[in-house]
Write a protein that holds these residues in place. Sequence first.
Motif, PDB file in Angstrom:
ATOM      1  N   ALA A 341       0.827  -1.209   0.000  1.00 28.88           N
ATOM      2  CA  ALA A 341       0.000   0.000   0.000  1.00 28.88           C
ATOM      3  C   ALA A 341       0.861   1.259   0.000  1.00 28.88           C
ATOM      4  O   ALA A 341       0.577   2.223  -0.722  1.00 28.88           O
ATOM      5  CB  ALA A 341      -0.932  -0.005   1.214  1.00 28.88           C
ATOM      6  N   VAL A 342       1.914   1.258   0.799  1.00 26.54           N
ATOM      7  CA  VAL A 342       2.814   2.419   0.859  1.00 26.54           C
ATOM      8  C   VAL A 342       3.488   2.642  -0.491  1.00 26.54           C
ATOM      9  O   VAL A 342       3.609   3.775  -0.978  1.00 26.54           O
ATOM     10  CB  VAL A 342       3.856   2.224   1.977  1.00 26.54           C
ATOM     11  N   LYS A 343       3.901   1.563  -1.110  1.00 29.67           N
ATOM     12  CA  LYS A 343       4.534   1.670  -2.425  1.00 29.67           C
ATOM     13  C   LYS A 343       3.570   2.253  -3.453  1.00 29.67           C
ATOM     14  O   LYS A 343       3.981   2.975  -4.385  1.00 29.67           O
ATOM     15  CB  LYS A 343       5.007   0.292  -2.878  1.00 29.67           C
ATOM     16  N   ALA A 344       2.265   1.972  -3.274  1.00 26.26           N
ATOM     17  CA  ALA A 344       1.253   2.468  -4.208  1.00 26.26           C
ATOM     18  C   ALA A 344       0.776   3.878  -3.875  1.00 26.26           C
ATOM     19  O   ALA A 344      -0.069   4.427  -4.576  1.00 26.26           O
ATOM     20  CB  ALA A 344       0.055   1.516  -4.236  1.00 26.26           C
ATOM     21  N   GLY A 345       1.294   4.483  -2.784  1.00 32.49           N
ATOM     22  CA  GLY A 345       0.971   5.865  -2.478  1.00 32.49           C
ATOM     23  C   GLY A 345       0.314   6.117  -1.140  1.00 32.49           C
ATOM     24  O   GLY A 345       0.050   7.276  -0.799  1.00 32.49           O
ATOM     25  N   SER A 369      -3.347   6.611   5.571  1.00 32.17           N
ATOM     26  CA  SER A 369      -4.200   7.578   4.872  1.00 32.17           C
ATOM     27  C   SER A 369      -3.807   7.627   3.400  1.00 32.17           C
ATOM     28  O   SER A 369      -2.872   6.939   2.983  1.00 32.17           O
ATOM     29  CB  SER A 369      -4.070   8.968   5.506  1.00 32.17           C
ATOM     30  N   ASN A 370      -4.518   8.445   2.629  1.00 33.00           N
ATOM     31  CA  ASN A 370      -4.283   8.551   1.184  1.00 33.00           C
ATOM     32  C   ASN A 370      -4.402   7.175   0.516  1.00 33.00           C
ATOM     33  O   ASN A 370      -3.663   6.837  -0.407  1.00 33.00           O
ATOM     34  CB  ASN A 370      -2.905   9.161   0.882  1.00 33.00           C
ATOM     35  N   VAL A 371      -5.355   6.396   1.001  1.00 30.79           N
ATOM     36  CA  VAL A 371      -5.583   5.041   0.481  1.00 30.79           C
ATOM     37  C   VAL A 371      -6.640   5.110  -0.608  1.00 30.79           C
ATOM     38  O   VAL A 371      -7.588   5.905  -0.534  1.00 30.79           O
ATOM     39  CB  VAL A 371      -6.036   4.107   1.620  1.00 30.79           C
ATOM     40  N   THR A 372      -6.498   4.295  -1.633  1.00 27.17           N
ATOM     41  CA  THR A 372      -7.459   4.269  -2.732  1.00 27.17           C
ATOM     42  C   THR A 372      -8.196   2.929  -2.772  1.00 27.17           C
ATOM     43  O   THR A 372      -7.728   1.925  -2.232  1.00 27.17           O
ATOM     44  CB  THR A 372      -6.760   4.510  -4.080  1.00 27.17           C
ATOM     45  N   GLN A 373      -9.341   2.943  -3.428  1.00 26.28           N
ATOM     46  CA  GLN A 373     -10.249   1.805  -3.413  1.00 26.28           C
ATOM     47  C   GLN A 373      -9.647   0.544  -4.015  1.00 26.28           C
ATOM     48  O   GLN A 373     -10.019  -0.581  -3.640  1.00 26.28           O
ATOM     49  CB  GLN A 373     -11.540   2.169  -4.170  1.00 26.28           C
ATOM     50  N   ASP A 374      -8.693   0.692  -4.938  1.00 25.20           N
ATOM     51  CA  ASP A 374      -8.158  -0.475  -5.624  1.00 25.20           C
ATOM     52  C   ASP A 374      -7.028  -1.170  -4.872  1.00 25.20           C
ATOM     53  O   ASP A 374      -6.577  -2.239  -5.276  1.00 25.20           O
ATOM     54  CB  ASP A 374      -7.667  -0.081  -7.025  1.00 25.20           C
ATOM     55  N   MET A 375      -6.564  -0.588  -3.778  1.00 30.00           N
ATOM     56  CA  MET A 375      -5.456  -1.194  -3.028  1.00 30.00           C
ATOM     57  C   MET A 375      -5.920  -2.461  -2.309  1.00 30.00           C
ATOM     58  O   MET A 375      -7.064  -2.574  -1.871  1.00 30.00           O
ATOM     59  CB  MET A 375      -4.896  -0.203  -2.008  1.00 30.00           C
ATOM     60  N   ASN A 376      -5.013  -3.417  -2.151  1.00 31.06           N
ATOM     61  CA  ASN A 376      -5.342  -4.669  -1.477  1.00 31.06           C
ATOM     62  C   ASN A 376      -5.729  -4.463  -0.012  1.00 31.06           C
ATOM     63  O   ASN A 376      -6.485  -5.272   0.543  1.00 31.06           O
ATOM     64  CB  ASN A 376      -4.181  -5.658  -1.569  1.00 31.06           C
ATOM     65  N   VAL A 377      -5.229  -3.393   0.618  1.00 24.65           N
ATOM     66  CA  VAL A 377      -5.620  -3.159   2.011  1.00 24.65           C
ATOM     67  C   VAL A 377      -7.098  -2.782   2.117  1.00 24.65           C
ATOM     68  O   VAL A 377      -7.684  -2.833   3.205  1.00 24.65           O
ATOM     69  CB  VAL A 377      -4.767  -2.048   2.674  1.00 24.65           C
TER      70      VAL A 377
END
Length: 482
Positions: A341-345, A369-377
């Motif tokens: 997730a961190v690597k993805a932003g 924070s700054n998490v997007t809907q497509d992330m595995n988390v």
Amino acid sequence: MTTFTHYINGNWMTSNHHDTITVENPATKETIATTPSGTAEETRQAVQAARSAFGSWSQTPASERAGYLSRIADLFEQNKDHLARTLTEENGKVPALSEAEVDTAVDYFRYMAGWARKYEGEILNSDRSNENIFVMKKPIGVIGGIIPWNFPIFIFARKVAPALLTGCTAVIKPAQATPVTAGEMMKLIHSIGLPEGVLNIVYGKGSTVGNTLAKHESIGMVSMTGSKPAGTAVMEAAAQTMTKVNLELGGKAPAIVTKHADLDTAVENIYQSRTINNGQACTNAERVYVHEDVAEAFTKRITEKMKQATYGNPLQDSDADIGPLVGQEQLDSVTNMVNEAVKAGAFVETGGTPAENTDGYYFEPTVLSNVTQDMNVIQQEIFGPVLPIVTFQTMDEVIEKSNDTEYGLSSSIFSENMHEIMKAVNGLEFGETFVNRENFEAIQGFHAGRKQSGIGGADGRHGLEEHLETHVVYMQYKDDIQ
């Protein structure tokens, strides 16, 4: 170190081969017990014992069966300290949660015992003269119960109590990581003189013991709580004999925080939901959607709350908020998901790494924070003390995002606005929705998921009836009686 053996037909049975499973304390990585790695033949032996006992047990009056449940509850209550300590040692729960789990199991056995004189069939009107239609409820047979590692005492009660109360017999497979509590509970149950074969325990791997239970022609229902892959394997095996399945397969619970939420309530309950059992609970908040108007305030407050959470060896530090994860595999999984997730932003507000200077499998309480809907988390279960936050603007948007998952077990919303609450309740595709409270179900409710979170359910009257099958009798009688 304790060594356990199978419990089959009222006896402790030494395994006929030498493969064993070691159990470790996740806080220290020390080996605390061993169990046999059961074979298919040993599993079949247990099923046969349960099937042989079914005839007499199913004909035992329900009130008498309830008496056994009440005695089990009494023994669990009297041995609460021992069971709770055992649970903390093998699972890593903090002591207060282990004690609460024992209390809930005690309550569960007593609650189910209370159904002895309450569950019933029906009499229907017939289309014919001189006929009644009886709808009878009968026990479904032998229950194959597969227990997860995250709540091994409570789920044991959830599988065993309704099965025995309704006249079913059972074969239980404890989780490989947490079999010690099952052994200790069985020692107590053995002492009450439960008839031979009514309750059996076989330790081992799901691929062997669980698979054999699921496809055995004498099993009436296989009831499993666990992962989606394990549930899929159970369904595939059960399909061979058309055996009924009852599956709870995890979740990805959304917590919605609207702009009308009481932030104190939301922060406290979401914090508890994310840290209870060290984040390893399938019903509790795995992702948070916060309205953009309150996102900054909520994120700041939940981050401070998570920063204050302490972790440590629960047996040495009874005041710790969080214990270890259950094992190395789980720690690696959580670590990889956060790193991805961190690597993805995603931005780490606090935590983000395995805890340093510890002997066990600890992960720092984490807010992303700054998490997007497509992330595995957001899409896949984390099962650790990690809280990803996504912002939203409208109720339609957040309901759509909440439903954007293969799971459908539980959900929650925090709002003081009735219209927002009702819109969410009617739009969310989940078996449970908790409003302005923590995600923990009541034993008199009905705990069931939608979509790929499972089939069937547990608790309350509806959960009890999962263990019954319907037998319809068309009863003709003569009118001209001499």
